[in-house]
Design a protein around this motif. Structure first.
Motif, PDB file in Angstrom:
ATOM      1  N   THR A  17      19.816 -45.649   9.066  1.00 35.30           N
ATOM      2  CA  THR A  17      18.573 -46.290   8.669  1.00 35.30           C
ATOM      3  C   THR A  17      18.905 -47.621   8.016  1.00 35.30           C
ATOM      4  OG1 THR A  17      16.449 -45.954   7.528  1.00 35.30           O
ATOM      5  CG2 THR A  17      18.444 -45.204   6.374  1.00 35.30           C
ATOM      6  N   THR A  18      17.902 -48.358   7.684  1.00 37.02           N
ATOM      7  CA  THR A  18      18.092 -49.597   6.938  1.00 37.02           C
ATOM      8  C   THR A  18      17.282 -49.517   5.653  1.00 37.02           C
ATOM      9  OG1 THR A  18      16.345 -50.654   8.236  1.00 37.02           O
ATOM     10  CG2 THR A  18      18.612 -51.051   8.930  1.00 37.02           C
ATOM     11  N   SER A  19      17.646 -50.370   4.697  1.00 35.54           N
ATOM     12  CA  SER A  19      17.013 -50.326   3.385  1.00 35.54           C
ATOM     13  C   SER A  19      17.144 -51.675   2.696  1.00 35.54           C
ATOM     14  CB  SER A  19      17.697 -49.258   2.517  1.00 35.54           C
ATOM     15  OG  SER A  19      17.180 -49.265   1.203  1.00 35.54           O
ATOM     16  N   GLN A  20      16.257 -51.909   1.764  1.00 40.82           N
ATOM     17  CA  GLN A  20      16.443 -53.026   0.848  1.00 40.82           C
ATOM     18  C   GLN A  20      17.435 -52.595  -0.211  1.00 40.82           C
ATOM     19  OE1 GLN A  20      12.534 -54.005  -0.593  1.00 40.82           O
ATOM     20  NE2 GLN A  20      11.925 -54.939   1.337  1.00 40.82           N
ATOM     21  N   ASN A  21      18.000 -53.550  -0.964  1.00 40.16           N
ATOM     22  CA  ASN A  21      19.033 -53.239  -1.947  1.00 40.16           C
ATOM     23  C   ASN A  21      18.454 -53.006  -3.335  1.00 40.16           C
ATOM     24  OD1 ASN A  21      21.596 -52.771  -2.930  1.00 40.16           O
ATOM     25  ND2 ASN A  21      21.905 -54.915  -3.483  1.00 40.16           N
ATOM     26  N   SER A  22      17.810 -51.875  -3.485  1.00 36.13           N
ATOM     27  CA  SER A  22      17.395 -51.402  -4.809  1.00 36.13           C
ATOM     28  C   SER A  22      17.612 -49.895  -4.812  1.00 36.13           C
ATOM     29  CB  SER A  22      15.925 -51.727  -5.106  1.00 36.13           C
ATOM     30  OG  SER A  22      15.054 -50.901  -4.348  1.00 36.13           O
ATOM     31  N   ALA A  23      17.815 -49.336  -5.991  1.00 36.37           N
ATOM     32  CA  ALA A  23      18.052 -47.891  -6.075  1.00 36.37           C
ATOM     33  C   ALA A  23      16.875 -47.123  -5.483  1.00 36.37           C
ATOM     34  CB  ALA A  23      18.303 -47.485  -7.523  1.00 36.37           C
ATOM     35  N   GLN A  24      15.665 -47.547  -5.783  1.00 35.59           N
ATOM     36  CA  GLN A  24      14.488 -46.847  -5.266  1.00 35.59           C
ATOM     37  C   GLN A  24      14.413 -46.940  -3.746  1.00 35.59           C
ATOM     38  OE1 GLN A  24      10.732 -47.969  -6.995  1.00 35.59           O
ATOM     39  NE2 GLN A  24       9.556 -46.908  -5.436  1.00 35.59           N
ATOM     40  N   ALA A  25      14.649 -48.120  -3.195  1.00 38.75           N
ATOM     41  CA  ALA A  25      14.577 -48.301  -1.743  1.00 38.75           C
ATOM     42  C   ALA A  25      15.658 -47.495  -1.028  1.00 38.75           C
ATOM     43  CB  ALA A  25      14.686 -49.778  -1.390  1.00 38.75           C
ATOM     44  N   ILE A  26      16.863 -47.498  -1.566  1.00 38.24           N
ATOM     45  CA  ILE A  26      17.952 -46.724  -0.954  1.00 38.24           C
ATOM     46  C   ILE A  26      17.636 -45.236  -1.023  1.00 38.24           C
ATOM     47  CG2 ILE A  26      20.389 -46.057  -1.198  1.00 38.24           C
ATOM     48  CD1 ILE A  26      20.902 -49.026  -2.032  1.00 38.24           C
ATOM     49  N   ALA A  27      17.148 -44.767  -2.172  1.00 37.98           N
ATOM     50  CA  ALA A  27      16.799 -43.351  -2.314  1.00 37.98           C
ATOM     51  C   ALA A  27      15.728 -42.954  -1.307  1.00 37.98           C
ATOM     52  CB  ALA A  27      16.344 -43.058  -3.739  1.00 37.98           C
ATOM     53  N   CYS A  93      22.173 -54.369   5.807  1.00 32.00           N
ATOM     54  CA  CYS A  93      21.387 -53.413   4.995  1.00 32.00           C
ATOM     55  C   CYS A  93      21.284 -52.044   5.663  1.00 32.00           C
ATOM     56  CB  CYS A  93      20.010 -53.969   4.701  1.00 32.00           C
ATOM     57  SG  CYS A  93      20.026 -55.519   3.781  1.00 32.00           S
ATOM     58  N   CYS A  94      22.386 -51.568   6.206  1.00 33.37           N
ATOM     59  CA  CYS A  94      22.388 -50.343   7.003  1.00 33.37           C
ATOM     60  C   CYS A  94      23.146 -49.217   6.303  1.00 33.37           C
ATOM     61  CB  CYS A  94      23.017 -50.631   8.365  1.00 33.37           C
ATOM     62  SG  CYS A  94      22.932 -49.235   9.501  1.00 33.37           S
ATOM     63  N   ILE A  95      22.552 -48.029   6.347  1.00 35.03           N
ATOM     64  CA  ILE A  95      23.166 -46.805   5.841  1.00 35.03           C
ATOM     65  C   ILE A  95      23.347 -45.876   7.044  1.00 35.03           C
ATOM     66  CG2 ILE A  95      22.897 -44.776   4.356  1.00 35.03           C
ATOM     67  CD1 ILE A  95      20.918 -46.583   2.694  1.00 35.03           C
ATOM     68  N   ARG A  96      24.569 -45.424   7.252  1.00 38.59           N
ATOM     69  CA  ARG A  96      24.866 -44.480   8.322  1.00 38.59           C
ATOM     70  C   ARG A  96      25.298 -43.156   7.703  1.00 38.59           C
ATOM     71  NH1 ARG A  96      26.577 -49.563   9.972  1.00 38.59           N
ATOM     72  NH2 ARG A  96      26.137 -50.139  12.137  1.00 38.59           N
ATOM     73  N   ASN A 108      25.499 -31.646  22.613  1.00 36.38           N
ATOM     74  CA  ASN A 108      24.390 -32.378  23.217  1.00 36.38           C
ATOM     75  C   ASN A 108      23.016 -31.834  22.839  1.00 36.38           C
ATOM     76  OD1 ASN A 108      24.299 -30.074  24.781  1.00 36.38           O
ATOM     77  ND2 ASN A 108      24.658 -31.114  26.719  1.00 36.38           N
ATOM     78  N   ALA A 109      22.962 -30.727  22.116  1.00 32.99           N
ATOM     79  CA  ALA A 109      21.678 -30.196  21.652  1.00 32.99           C
ATOM     80  C   ALA A 109      21.283 -30.762  20.283  1.00 32.99           C
ATOM     81  CB  ALA A 109      21.725 -28.673  21.584  1.00 32.99           C
ATOM     82  N   LEU A 110      22.240 -31.361  19.585  1.00 32.94           N
ATOM     83  CA  LEU A 110      21.925 -31.968  18.286  1.00 32.94           C
ATOM     84  C   LEU A 110      21.199 -33.283  18.512  1.00 32.94           C
ATOM     85  CD1 LEU A 110      25.247 -31.257  16.399  1.00 32.94           C
ATOM     86  CD2 LEU A 110      23.062 -30.042  16.171  1.00 32.94           C
ATOM     87  N   ARG A 111      20.266 -33.595  17.621  1.00 33.09           N
ATOM     88  CA  ARG A 111      19.425 -34.776  17.779  1.00 33.09           C
ATOM     89  C   ARG A 111      19.765 -35.833  16.735  1.00 33.09           C
ATOM     90  NH1 ARG A 111      13.356 -33.389  18.254  1.00 33.09           N
ATOM     91  NH2 ARG A 111      13.388 -35.543  18.943  1.00 33.09           N
ATOM     92  N   PRO A 112      20.524 -36.854  17.112  1.00 32.74           N
ATOM     93  CA  PRO A 112      20.772 -37.955  16.178  1.00 32.74           C
ATOM     94  C   PRO A 112      19.465 -38.680  15.885  1.00 32.74           C
ATOM     95  CG  PRO A 112      21.628 -38.492  18.349  1.00 32.74           C
ATOM     96  CD  PRO A 112      21.135 -37.081  18.420  1.00 32.74           C
ATOM     97  N   ILE A 113      19.347 -39.206  14.680  1.00 33.88           N
ATOM     98  CA  ILE A 113      18.125 -39.894  14.257  1.00 33.88           C
ATOM     99  C   ILE A 113      18.483 -41.283  13.747  1.00 33.88           C
ATOM    100  CG2 ILE A 113      16.172 -39.877  12.655  1.00 33.88           C
ATOM    101  CD1 ILE A 113      15.977 -37.606  14.663  1.00 33.88           C
ATOM    102  N   TYR A 114      17.833 -42.277  14.300  1.00 32.58           N
ATOM    103  CA  TYR A 114      18.027 -43.663  13.881  1.00 32.58           C
ATOM    104  C   TYR A 114      16.664 -44.230  13.506  1.00 32.58           C
ATOM    105  CZ  TYR A 114      22.732 -43.237  15.629  1.00 32.58           C
ATOM    106  OH  TYR A 114      24.029 -42.842  15.812  1.00 32.58           O
ATOM    107  N   LEU A 115      16.501 -44.616  12.256  1.00 33.66           N
ATOM    108  CA  LEU A 115      15.212 -45.068  11.738  1.00 33.66           C
ATOM    109  C   LEU A 115      15.212 -46.555  11.423  1.00 33.66           C
ATOM    110  CD1 LEU A 115      14.570 -42.145   9.214  1.00 33.66           C
ATOM    111  CD2 LEU A 115      13.737 -42.341  11.565  1.00 33.66           C
TER     112      LEU A 115
END
Length: 129
Positions: A17-27, A93-96, A108-115
């Motif tokens: 996912t991506t986020s802004q750089n604040s504790a609240q946004a990352i959380a 600004c990416c968290i993996r 192949n049955a697991l579903r990766p999620i990219y937001l």
């Protein structure tokens, strides 16, 4: 030889996912990502072997693992934060996340999620939620 349903193996489940750089946004971003991964995959914290989070160097307001540690049942899961390698032109600004889990499901049955902005990372395999 491929694993059949019923044979327990360690598998890897990815997300980003991506986020802004604040504790609240990352959380909020980490919670949203983990909620989506749990909603789309049979994740039992007792079967999680380990979880590695990586974040780009522009995200330094908090550790993503600190968010995961607050989730019900995740307090005993081994968690690690690392800094993502810097590559010119890569997504900012990416968290993996990479979750290693024990499961009878084939890989192949697991579903990766990219937001959010991270959906562009793996459009070939990602299901965005």
């Amino acid at each position: 030889m491929s694993a059949q349903l019923g044979e327990w193996r360690v598998r890897g489940l990815r997300g980003a996912t991506t986020s802004q750089n604040s504790a609240q946004a990352i959380a909020e971003a980490v919670d949203e990502l983990l909620n989506a991964l749990e909603a789309n995959n049979p994740l039992d914290p007792a079967e999680i072997v380990s979880v590695t989070f990586s974040a780009t160097s522009d995200l330094d307001a908090m550790f993503p693992a600190a968010v995961a540690r607050q989730r019900p049942g995740w307090d005993q899961v081994p968690l690690l934060d690392v800094q993502q390698m810097q590559v010119n032109g890569s997504l900012k600004c990416c968290i993996r996340v990479l979750i290693h889990l024990n499961t009878p499901m084939p890989q192949n049955a697991l579903r990766p999620i990219y937001l959010r902005g991270a959906a562009q990372l793996r459009p070939d395999i990602a299901r965005c939620s």
